[in-house]
Scaffold this motif. Structure first.
Motif, PDB file in Angstrom:
ATOM      1  N   ALA B  52     -98.277   6.859 -69.046  1.00  0.00           N
ATOM      2  CA  ALA B  52     -98.438   8.306 -68.913  1.00  0.00           C
ATOM      3  C   ALA B  52     -97.069   8.942 -69.148  1.00  0.00           C
ATOM      4  O   ALA B  52     -96.104   8.607 -68.474  1.00  0.00           O
ATOM      5  N   ASN B  54     -95.113  12.258 -68.847  1.00  0.00           N
ATOM      6  CA  ASN B  54     -95.247  13.517 -68.108  1.00  0.00           C
ATOM      7  C   ASN B  54     -96.691  13.731 -67.642  1.00  0.00           C
ATOM      8  O   ASN B  54     -97.281  14.794 -67.811  1.00  0.00           O
ATOM      9  N   GLN B  55     -97.271  12.660 -67.097  1.00  0.00           N
ATOM     10  CA  GLN B  55     -98.607  12.646 -66.498  1.00  0.00           C
ATOM     11  C   GLN B  55     -99.763  12.685 -67.492  1.00  0.00           C
ATOM     12  O   GLN B  55    -100.919  12.846 -67.090  1.00  0.00           O
ATOM     13  N   LEU B  57    -101.781  10.505 -70.433  1.00  0.00           N
ATOM     14  CA  LEU B  57    -101.928   9.181 -71.021  1.00  0.00           C
ATOM     15  C   LEU B  57    -101.719   9.296 -72.524  1.00  0.00           C
ATOM     16  O   LEU B  57    -102.499   9.949 -73.215  1.00  0.00           O
TER      17      LEU B  57
END
Lengths: 147, 78, 147, 78
Positions: B52, B54-55, B57
Motif C-alpha cells: 500500500a 500512502n494507504q 494498494l
C-alpha cells in the motif's frame, strides 16, 4: 447523517455480548426499522498439527483499515437501502470463544438488512488490512489467512 | 529520497521490525522496492504480499519523497 | 443433543435486547463455533391511510406452531452443518421499535451460519401459524399479512 | 359426529368466537366444512384461508369424530 459520521471500528480486546445488546437497544427508537441482521465472528479453537489455538492476536494497519472501513460503508449505503450500519473489530488478543467481529445492519425490510450484512462481512474479510496471529496453547504461533 | 516503510504481521516478524526509513533513488517504482525488500529480508511467499502506497494498494506507482509504503501479508480480519 | 431437545419458542411480549446478549454469552464455551448469524424482527411504525401503527398484537395456533418450529429445526439441522440454532417469537403486544423475532444460528464457518439463519427466517414467515393485529394509534386495527 | 373447530386472527374476529364444537354428518371432508363455515360467518377472502386438521394443513381429508379443525388466516410471523 448516520452515514457521514466517521466511526471508530477498532476496539481493544474481545467484543463483549453486552455491547451487542446495547447497540440493539439504541435502535429501538428508530421505528422505520423492521429488520436487523447481525454477524458475529468468534475465535475457534482450531486444531492444527495436534496443537490447539487458544487465542488470536489481531493487529492492523489502522489508518488504512479505518479508511477502507469507511469506503465499505459508503459503498454499502449506496448499494443497499439500509437505515444504519455498525462495524466493530477487535485488536490485540481475543481468546477462543470470544468475539472479534460484530457487523450490524438495519433496514425497513429483511432482505436488504441481510444482504447488506453479508456484503459487509465479505468486504471486510477481503479488503481490510487486519492480521491475525493464531496463538497455540504451547505459546507457539502461526499466521492466519482468510479463505 | 526518503521513504517511510511499514511492515505488518508475518512480514514484520520476518523483518524483525515494524518500520524503517529507507534512502532510495528517485524514480523507483513500488514494485521495485517490493522486490528489493523481499530479497533483503527473505520474505516468504512473495506473491501473497501486497503493497500500500500512502494507504492505496498499488505497486505500479513511482515513489516520491516521504511516501509511506506498507508491506501487507494476507488479510485475516473477521 | 441440542437438536433433539424440544424448545419453547414463544414468549410473552417483546424480546429484550439483554436476551440476545445472554444467548451470545451462552455460546462462548463452544469453541468449535466460528460464526454466529442473528436475525431480529422489529415492529415498524408503518403509516397506512394516514394512520400510524403503534403495536402489533401477536397470536398463534400455539400447539401447531411449536410443532412446525420443531420441523423447521429438524430440516435446518439436516440441511446445514450448524452447531446450534435458537428461535424466539413474541406473543401478545409488541410496541413499535420492540423486537418480535430472534433467530440465532451458529457454525464453524460463516456461510453456513448465514444461510441457515436466512432459511429459518423464510420458513418461519411462510409456514408458522402466527397472526398479527396491527394496532393504530387511534386504537383501530388491521390484520397483518406476510409478503 | 363432533368436530372441534378453532378460529384464529381475522377469522376469529369475523366469527365472533375462538372455538366451537360442531355436530356434522359422517363422511364430511375438510373442504366441505370450510365452505360451510365460510358461508355461515361470511368470512372474507376465502382463498387465503387455510385449514389445519389435527395440526396438518390439508383440506382433502375426510373428518373423523373428535378431529380438531383450525381455520387459519394468512400467516404474519416475524
Amino acid at each position: 447523517m448516520d452515514k457521514k459520521k466517521p466511526k471508530k471500528v477498532f476496539m481493544q480486546g474481545a467484543i463483549p455480548p453486552e455491547k451487542i445488546a446495547k447497540s440493539i437497544a439504541n435502535h429501538q427508537s428508530k421505528t422505520n426499522i423492521g429488520a436487523h441482521s447481525i454477524f458475529l465472528g468468534q475465535v475457534r479453537a482450531d486444531e492444527i498439527d495436534c496443537k490447539t489455538v487458544s487465542a488470536i492476536d489481531y493487529s492492523a494497519y489502522e489508518e488504512m483499515a479505518e479508511q477502507v472501513f469507511h469506503e465499505i460503508r459508503e459503498d454499502a449505503f449506496s448499494k443497499f437501502d439500509i437505515t444504519c450500519a455498525h462495524i466493530y473489530h477487535s485488536l490485540g488478543e481475543v481468546k477462543t470463544g470470544e468475539l472479534c467481529l460484530f457487523v450490524f445492519t438495519s433496514s425497513a425490510h429483511r432482505k436488504i438488512a441481510i444482504e447488506a450484512c453479508n456484503y459487509f462481512v465479505e468486504e471486510i474479510k477481503a479488503k481490510v488490512p487486519i492480521f491475525g496471529k493464531e496463538i497455540f496453547e504451547d505459546q507457539t504461533h502461526q499466521w492466519k489467512v482468510n479463505k | 529520497m526518503k521513504i517511510n516503510i511499514k511492515y505488518f504481521g508475518m512480514i514484520a516478524e520476518t523483518a524483525g521490525k515494524n518500520e524503517e526509513i529507507l534512502e532510495v533513488d528517485e524514480g523507483i517504482f513500488a514494485r521495485e522496492l517490493k522486490a528489493r525488500q523481499i530479497k533483503t529480508y527473505q520474505i516468504a511467499d512473495p506473491e501473497s504480499v501486497q503493497l500500500a502506497v500512502n494507504q492505496n494498494l498499488n505497486t505500479e506507482v513511482e515513489l516520491k519523497e516521504g511516501d509511506e509504503v506498507a508491506f501487507l501479508p494476507p488479510f485475516a480480519g473477521g
